[in-house]
Scaffold this active site. Structure first.
Site, PDB file in Angstrom:
ATOM      1  N   ASP A  67       0.745  -1.412   0.199  1.00  0.00           N
ATOM      2  CA  ASP A  67      -0.119  -0.058   0.127  1.00  0.00           C
ATOM      3  C   ASP A  67       0.842   1.223  -0.057  1.00  0.00           C
ATOM      4  O   ASP A  67       2.056   1.144   0.316  1.00  0.00           O
ATOM      5  CB  ASP A  67      -0.885   0.016   1.223  1.00  0.00           C
ATOM      6  CG  ASP A  67       0.009  -0.215   2.735  1.00  0.00           C
ATOM      7  OD1 ASP A  67       0.859  -0.178   2.405  1.00  0.00           O
ATOM      8  OD2 ASP A  67      -0.971  -0.763   3.404  1.00  0.00           O
ATOM      9  N   ASN A 135      -7.236  -2.407  14.482  1.00  0.00           N
ATOM     10  CA  ASN A 135      -8.723  -2.673  14.118  1.00  0.00           C
ATOM     11  C   ASN A 135      -8.666  -4.116  12.935  1.00  0.00           C
ATOM     12  O   ASN A 135      -9.776  -4.237  12.560  1.00  0.00           O
ATOM     13  CB  ASN A 135      -9.291  -1.679  13.350  1.00  0.00           C
ATOM     14  CG  ASN A 135      -8.543  -1.102  12.058  1.00  0.00           C
ATOM     15  OD1 ASN A 135      -7.744  -1.683  11.822  1.00  0.00           O
ATOM     16  ND2 ASN A 135      -9.069  -0.041  11.655  1.00  0.00           N
ATOM     17  N   HIS A 137      -6.886  -4.607  10.142  1.00  0.00           N
ATOM     18  CA  HIS A 137      -6.730  -4.459   8.848  1.00  0.00           C
ATOM     19  C   HIS A 137      -5.336  -4.965   8.543  1.00  0.00           C
ATOM     20  O   HIS A 137      -4.527  -5.100   9.072  1.00  0.00           O
ATOM     21  CB  HIS A 137      -6.760  -2.866   8.664  1.00  0.00           C
ATOM     22  CG  HIS A 137      -5.410  -1.815   9.064  1.00  0.00           C
ATOM     23  ND1 HIS A 137      -5.741  -0.702   9.827  1.00  0.00           N
ATOM     24  CD2 HIS A 137      -4.323  -1.863   8.740  1.00  0.00           C
ATOM     25  CE1 HIS A 137      -4.452  -0.332   9.896  1.00  0.00           C
ATOM     26  NE2 HIS A 137      -3.453  -0.785   9.383  1.00  0.00           N
ATOM     27  N   GLU A 142      -9.553  -1.815   5.451  1.00  0.00           N
ATOM     28  CA  GLU A 142     -10.176  -1.370   6.667  1.00  0.00           C
ATOM     29  C   GLU A 142     -11.515  -2.262   7.024  1.00  0.00           C
ATOM     30  O   GLU A 142     -12.065  -2.851   5.971  1.00  0.00           O
ATOM     31  CB  GLU A 142     -10.399   0.091   6.658  1.00  0.00           C
ATOM     32  CG  GLU A 142      -9.430   0.988   6.513  1.00  0.00           C
ATOM     33  CD  GLU A 142      -8.584   1.422   7.982  1.00  0.00           C
ATOM     34  OE1 GLU A 142      -8.565   0.273   8.642  1.00  0.00           O
ATOM     35  OE2 GLU A 142      -7.930   2.381   7.802  1.00  0.00           O
TER      36      GLU A 142
END
Ligand code: GLP
Length: 249
Positions: A67, A135, A137, A142
């Site tokens: 990314d 979280n 990801h 996400e």
């Protein structure tokens, strides 16, 4: 799935690096999916050491980063382009032509994802490195991302922007968008190596590898990967109650 629990971050880095080094020794044209964030920094240090000791070479290795932020220049010190250069590439003999990091040029926003997908499609990665967000990801997929997604431009969650603000001057400076490989791209790699350390990752690691597969914890899809290795330190592993069982799946 194979879960390896190490004493601390240093051991996680050594163990994870030894897995990558073995693959590089077996195949000098290895295609590696690379991750950023603080988790793989120690792993990269170990790869640099192995390179300096002439155990491995990156000359014919091809890399694909997961990314990149959108909205900051590639040369910004916190871009993943800069991160990879500072933490690995500038120390090894990698051919610049073989480095693939998602392009974040906003003047070409509409074609960036398709262009990266085209590169990924013809290049199945032999091994994909991954960290995990608090979280759940992976890359910048996400919670809520469809599990069949390919490369896309994503809006970062508030949690991720807060977590990553430690690398920027303030929360306001953290980009709001990023380009990321999708879950489908990640799952397409032959092997997946997930690393995590520290207590702040313990809950999400247990959810990802031990609970239901759900869009709310994108990393949970990794349970379906046929060749997943998870390297954790004791703190990140402390919420897992059935390690022996998981190691047999
Ligand atoms: C970023 C990256 C992820 C990484 C995550 C965790 O958001 N896009 O690829 O896994 O951070 O980072 P850290 O290893 O610093 O906890």
């Amino acid at each position: 799935m194979k879960i390896i629990v190490c004493k601390d971050y240093e051991e996680v880095s050594k163990k994870a690096a030894s897995i990558v080094i073995k693959e590089m020794m077996l195949n000098d044209e290895l295609k590696i999916g690379l991750a950023t964030g603080s988790s793989p920094i120690g792993l990269y240090k170990n790869l640099i050491e192995a390179y300096n000791n002439h155990l491995i070479s990156f000359k014919h290795v091809t890399t694909f980063n997961l990314d990149e932020y959108v909205g900051i220049d590639r040369l910004h010190p916190q871009s993943y382009y800069s991160f990879m250069n500072e933490n690995l590439f500038k120390y090894v003999d990698i051919d610049k032509e073989n480095i693939n990091i998602p392009n974040n040029d906003i003047s070409k926003l509409d074609s960036l994802a398709d262009e990266y997908d085209a590169r990924l499609l013809g290049n199945q990665r032999d091994i994909q490195l991954l960290g995990i967000g608090k979280n759940g990801h992976i890359g910048f997929n996400e919670p809520g991302t469809t599990l069949s997604s390919e490369t896309f431009i994503t809006e970062l969650s508030e949690q991720t922007r807060i977590d990553n603000s430690r690398f920027f001057g303030s929360l306001e400076e953290v980009p709001k968008y990023a380009i990321t490989m999708g879950i489908k791209n990640i799952m397409y790699a032959k092997k997946v190596l997930l690393i995590a350390s520290g207590k702040s990752k313990a809950k999400v690691i247990n959810k990802a590898i031990n609970e239901d597969i759900t869009k709310e914890i994108p990393a949970s899809i990794l349970q379906l990967h046929p060749d997943l290795t998870v390297v954790l330190d004791e703190e990140a592993a402390c919420e897992i109650k059935n390690l022996d069982y998981l190691n047999r799946i």
